[in-house]
Design an enzyme around this catalytic site. Structure first.
Site, PDB file in Angstrom:
ATOM      1  N   ASP A 145     -61.591  46.044  -7.158  1.00  0.00           N
ATOM      2  CA  ASP A 145     -62.856  44.924  -6.834  1.00  0.00           C
ATOM      3  C   ASP A 145     -62.750  45.161  -5.397  1.00  0.00           C
ATOM      4  O   ASP A 145     -62.921  44.090  -4.357  1.00  0.00           O
ATOM      5  CB  ASP A 145     -62.633  43.571  -7.262  1.00  0.00           C
ATOM      6  CG  ASP A 145     -61.798  42.974  -7.322  1.00  0.00           C
ATOM      7  OD1 ASP A 145     -60.308  43.772  -7.522  1.00  0.00           O
ATOM      8  OD2 ASP A 145     -61.348  41.639  -7.207  1.00  0.00           O
ATOM      9  N   ASP A 195     -61.359  41.704  -0.866  1.00  0.00           N
ATOM     10  CA  ASP A 195     -61.053  41.960  -2.368  1.00  0.00           C
ATOM     11  C   ASP A 195     -62.146  40.241  -3.088  1.00  0.00           C
ATOM     12  O   ASP A 195     -62.023  39.251  -2.166  1.00  0.00           O
ATOM     13  CB  ASP A 195     -60.031  41.386  -2.582  1.00  0.00           C
ATOM     14  CG  ASP A 195     -59.184  40.732  -3.442  1.00  0.00           C
ATOM     15  OD1 ASP A 195     -59.602  41.695  -4.676  1.00  0.00           O
ATOM     16  OD2 ASP A 195     -59.022  39.854  -4.157  1.00  0.00           O
ATOM     17  N   ASN A 251     -66.304  40.372 -14.964  1.00  0.00           N
ATOM     18  CA  ASN A 251     -66.070  41.762 -16.196  1.00  0.00           C
ATOM     19  C   ASN A 251     -66.028  40.795 -17.941  1.00  0.00           C
ATOM     20  O   ASN A 251     -66.521  41.021 -18.605  1.00  0.00           O
ATOM     21  CB  ASN A 251     -64.913  41.909 -15.787  1.00  0.00           C
ATOM     22  CG  ASN A 251     -64.922  43.181 -15.013  1.00  0.00           C
ATOM     23  OD1 ASN A 251     -66.317  43.984 -15.319  1.00  0.00           O
ATOM     24  ND2 ASN A 251     -64.681  44.193 -14.292  1.00  0.00           N
ATOM     25  N   HIS A 280     -68.084  44.784 -18.794  1.00  0.00           N
ATOM     26  CA  HIS A 280     -67.685  45.763 -17.746  1.00  0.00           C
ATOM     27  C   HIS A 280     -69.119  46.476 -17.049  1.00  0.00           C
ATOM     28  O   HIS A 280     -69.375  46.573 -15.937  1.00  0.00           O
ATOM     29  CB  HIS A 280     -67.049  47.091 -17.854  1.00  0.00           C
ATOM     30  CG  HIS A 280     -65.564  46.497 -18.546  1.00  0.00           C
ATOM     31  ND1 HIS A 280     -65.052  46.104 -17.453  1.00  0.00           N
ATOM     32  CD2 HIS A 280     -65.254  45.885 -19.615  1.00  0.00           C
ATOM     33  CE1 HIS A 280     -63.820  45.574 -17.981  1.00  0.00           C
ATOM     34  NE2 HIS A 280     -63.787  45.504 -19.140  1.00  0.00           N
ATOM     35  N   ASP A 287     -69.645  46.590 -12.959  1.00  0.00           N
ATOM     36  CA  ASP A 287     -70.607  47.301 -12.555  1.00  0.00           C
ATOM     37  C   ASP A 287     -70.803  47.796 -11.952  1.00  0.00           C
ATOM     38  O   ASP A 287     -71.183  47.783 -10.648  1.00  0.00           O
ATOM     39  CB  ASP A 287     -70.333  49.063 -13.449  1.00  0.00           C
ATOM     40  CG  ASP A 287     -69.068  49.174 -13.988  1.00  0.00           C
ATOM     41  OD1 ASP A 287     -68.081  48.343 -13.666  1.00  0.00           O
ATOM     42  OD2 ASP A 287     -69.385  50.426 -14.700  1.00  0.00           O
TER      43      ASP A 287
END
Length: 187
Positions: free
Chosen positions: A152, A109, A117, A122, A126
């Site tokens: 994530d 994680d 973000n 975003h 990404d």
């Protein structure tokens, strides 16, 4: 040909220059007074229509392939998704039982990913996920599976392990790989 009957035929025809072209001929018998009838013949070049049909069929086949791919893969990273991981995990467990081997699941994680973000957007987030996926994938063998679970979160499925300690070096390699900086749009 009986009155009111219609015939339609499509075929490939060779032109004078030896190229092939799709043609269509249509004939229809029109009723007239008494037993007489008139037959109308129409011939047309349908090469463009056939080319368009072929393009549409190819596009449809490509969309079907893409849809089938996305059933088992994450759209952003291209990694196996949760469903494919579950299938591979079941197979890995059965194989490990037969071969007296071990299987490991490593849950990864990314800490503070929401901050990326929120501050960089975003698109940058990404791009980071895609780079992380590539970096993690390079640390694994072809027999292992890296899966994006969403957001994530990633899971690495390690197979064909000889003992309980065999996953430790892979985990260390994954962690060392993630300690390297990622460059995203100059950040």
């Amino acid at each position: 040909m009986a009155a009111g009957q219609r015939i339609e035929i499509e075929w490939r025809n060779r032109r004078i220059d030896d190229s092939l072209v799709w043609m269509r001929i249509m004939a229809r018998a029109l009723p007239q007074a008494g037993d007489e009838k008139i037959t109308i013949w129409i011939t047309e070049d349908i090469e463009q229509r056939k080319a368009t049909e072929a393009q549409l069929a190819a596009a449809h086949a490509e969309l079907q392939q893409r849809a089938a791919y996305l059933t088992f893969h994450d759209a952003l990273t291209g990694l196996p998704n949760r469903q494919l991981l579950q299938e591979r995990f079941s197979l890995a467990i059965a194989h490990a039982d037969r071969e007296c081997q071990r299987v490991a699941l490593l849950y990864l994680d990314l800490d503070n990913f929401k901050h990326i973000n929120d501050t960089l957007g975003h698109a940058c987030g990404d791009a980071l996920l895609q780079q992380v996926a590539q970096q993690l994938q390079q640390c694994l063998r072809q027999t292992d599976t890296l899966s994006r679970q969403g957001g994530d979160e990633f899971i690495a499925l390690l197979t064909d392990l000889k003992d309980n300690q065999a996953a430790a070096p892979v985990l260390a390699k994954l962690m060392a790989n993630l300690e390297q900086p990622f460059v995203l749009d100059g950040h």
